[in-house]
Design an enzyme around this catalytic site. Structure first.
Site, PDB file in Angstrom:
ATOM      1  N   ASN A   1      -2.107   2.519  -1.870  1.00 49.82           N
ATOM      2  CA  ASN A   1      -0.432   2.516  -1.438  1.00 49.82           C
ATOM      3  C   ASN A   1      -0.388   3.140  -2.774  1.00 49.82           C
ATOM      4  OD1 ASN A   1       2.107   1.951  -2.168  1.00 49.82           O
ATOM      5  ND2 ASN A   1       2.206  -0.550  -2.685  1.00 49.82           N
TER       6      ASN A   1
ATOM      7  N   HIS B   1      10.845  -1.819   3.339  1.00 46.04           N
ATOM      8  CA  HIS B   1      10.381  -2.958   2.788  1.00 46.04           C
ATOM      9  C   HIS B   1      10.179  -3.612   4.348  1.00 46.04           C
ATOM     10  CE1 HIS B   1      12.305  -4.493  -0.580  1.00 46.04           C
ATOM     11  NE2 HIS B   1      11.210  -3.852  -0.900  1.00 46.04           N
TER      12      HIS B   1
ATOM     13  N   ARG C   1      18.218  -1.369  -9.527  1.00 46.02           N
ATOM     14  CA  ARG C   1      19.357  -1.174  -8.576  1.00 46.02           C
ATOM     15  C   ARG C   1      20.221  -1.808  -8.476  1.00 46.02           C
ATOM     16  NH1 ARG C   1      14.223  -0.350  -4.707  1.00 46.02           N
ATOM     17  NH2 ARG C   1      12.501  -1.088  -5.713  1.00 46.02           N
TER      18      ARG C   1
ATOM     19  N   GLU D   1       1.983  -7.034   2.927  1.00 46.40           N
ATOM     20  CA  GLU D   1       1.708  -5.620   3.608  1.00 46.40           C
ATOM     21  C   GLU D   1       0.740  -5.156   3.678  1.00 46.40           C
ATOM     22  OE1 GLU D   1       4.606  -5.801   0.005  1.00 46.40           O
ATOM     23  OE2 GLU D   1       5.791  -4.123   1.717  1.00 46.40           O
TER      24      GLU D   1
END
Ligand code: ADP
Length: 399
Positions: free
Chosen positions: A7, A179, A240, A383
């Site tokens: 990642n 996501h 955010r 993930e």
């Protein structure tokens, strides 16, 4: 078979080496400060190595991570050849990549070609893929797994914005959703836990971490999701803003005389939990502050709870029904308080949580109260494992 999952960010490279025999994590770590100086943190079975290094580019970071896997007291492999394949997380696949793919020069070029749609992420992924090719033999297959891919099934009515159509045609402006790997993992995990085929289920998956998104997964296919053209849209998050009336943005630009970059920084880095509370972007800090009577911290948390409830209402309508809600991500997996507060307002949807089971943190658990119509679960997302599974599947197909 051992698979390395990568990642990569612009200055960091997180990795996990996974043994696909039993899907266990053999080692994991992070190469940070790439392009600055270099620091590697490497973990094996409770042992942690932290070492300064020199990472002028991603290539040196790859060399270092292979070195720590191979050498020293806590070495986990004898030869680099034990790594059979590498899986990369890619943030933006646009309309080109609707599923995971084996990396070829053309794939890398296409990911570079859509860099404009994810300027902070895709260029970094490309650097990492190229660096990885330098360090690993060409015969080691590499696979890309896209954050956007699971959302590719959204219908046009869900992914279009109400701006002139030409911007979709000219600039590919539409909702992509993010996501996706997490939403895919937890929705499939739920189906398997319920011993049902995913095609029988209407699921709302809530990935709540620093970044937050919700997806409506109808019969295994995403029909809508809260993040949009970028991961800024939808719910209020750590730093955010989430969705804002677009006129507020033009108003702020004019009042504060901001450039596009300044506005983007304001919305991405100084808004959300942090911007509302003025204290922190972290859920735990805000809960502690709210408990001590901090009004703005309480407002920030209340906003998030209310927005999650609104999405659940909207997505139940989008799917014309609801079988289960899944909470995942740092907050979703670890905050009994937030899960209870969200579910409290959803009685009409047949949602009721078992308070005793809801104490769970960081583990998969069925939270549904006895007799409740709609299932509620906390599911620990993974993930990296899904990236490794996709990699294995694609690599096995080509053999
Ligand atoms: P990211 O989106 O960066 O991957 P995470 O999924 O790790 O983030 O989520 C980070 C959020 O999870 C933070 O707001 C943090 O406060 C929250 N969190 C982590 N552990 C706990 C906990 N034990 N209780 C409540 N919130 C937690």
């Amino acid at each position: 078979m051992k698979i390395l999952v990568i990642n990569a960010g612009s200055s960091s490279l997180k990795y996990q080496l996974i043994d696909m025999e039993d899907e266990s994590v053999i080692a994991k770590g992070n190469c940070e400060r790439i392009g600055v100086d270099g620091l590697i943190t490497h973990k094996v079975n409770g042992y942690e190595l932290k070492q300064e290094a020199s990472f002028p580019t991603h290539a040196e970071a790859f060399e270092k991570l292979v070195e720590v896997l191979l050498n020293g007291e806590h070495a986990v492999i004898k030869s680099i050849k034990e790594i059979s394949a590498v899986g990369h997380r890619i943030v933006q696949g646009a309309e080109i990549f609707t599923e995971s793919v084996i990396i070829t020069p053309e794939v890398i070029e296409k990911i570079e070609g859509i860099a404009e749609l994810a300027p902070l992420h895709n260029p970094a992924h490309v650097l990492a893929m190229r660096a990885c090719q330098k360090v690993f033999d060409k015969s080691v297959p590499q696979v890309c797994v896209f954050d956007t891919a699971f959302h590719a099934t959204m219908p046009k009515k869900a992914y279009m914005f109400g701006v002139p159509y030409e911007y979709y045609e000219k600039y590919s402006i539409r909702k992509y959703g993010f996501h996706g790997t997490s939403h895919r993992f937890v929705s499939h995990e739920l189906a398997s836990l319920l011993n049902k085929d995913i095609s029988e289920l209407k699921i709302i998956t809530c990935h709540l971490g620093n970044g937050c998104s919700i997806a409506a997964v109808d019969k295994g296919k995403v029909v809508d999701t809260s993040m949009g053209f970028t991961p800024l849209d939808g719910l209020i998050m750590g730093t955010r803003s989430g969705a804002v009336d677009p006129s507020v943005l033009t108003f702020i630009i004019e009042k504060e005389n901001l450039s596009a970059k300044q506005l983007s920084d304001l919305l991405n880095k100084k808004s959300g939990y942090l911007g509302i509370s003025g204290i922190s972007s972290d859920h735990r800090d805000l809960c502690a502050a709210a408990d001590n009577g901090n009004e703005r911290a309480k407002i920030a948390i209340d906003m998030q709870i209310y927005q999650i409830q609104r999405y659940i209402g909207a997505y139940t309508a989008a799917m014309d029904g609801l079988d289960a809600i899944v909470f995942t991500g740092g907050i979703g997996e670890n905050s009994p308080f937030l899960r209870e507060a969200v579910c409290k307002g959803l009685k009409y949807f047949g949602v009721e949580i078992d308070k005793e089971k809801n104490v769970v943190r960081g583990k998969t658990e069925n939270l549904t109260a006895k007799g409740a119509k709609t299932q509620v679960w906390a599911i620990a997302t993974n993930e990296e494992l899904l990236i490794a599974r996709d990699t294995l599947q694609l690599v096995s197909k080509t053999k």
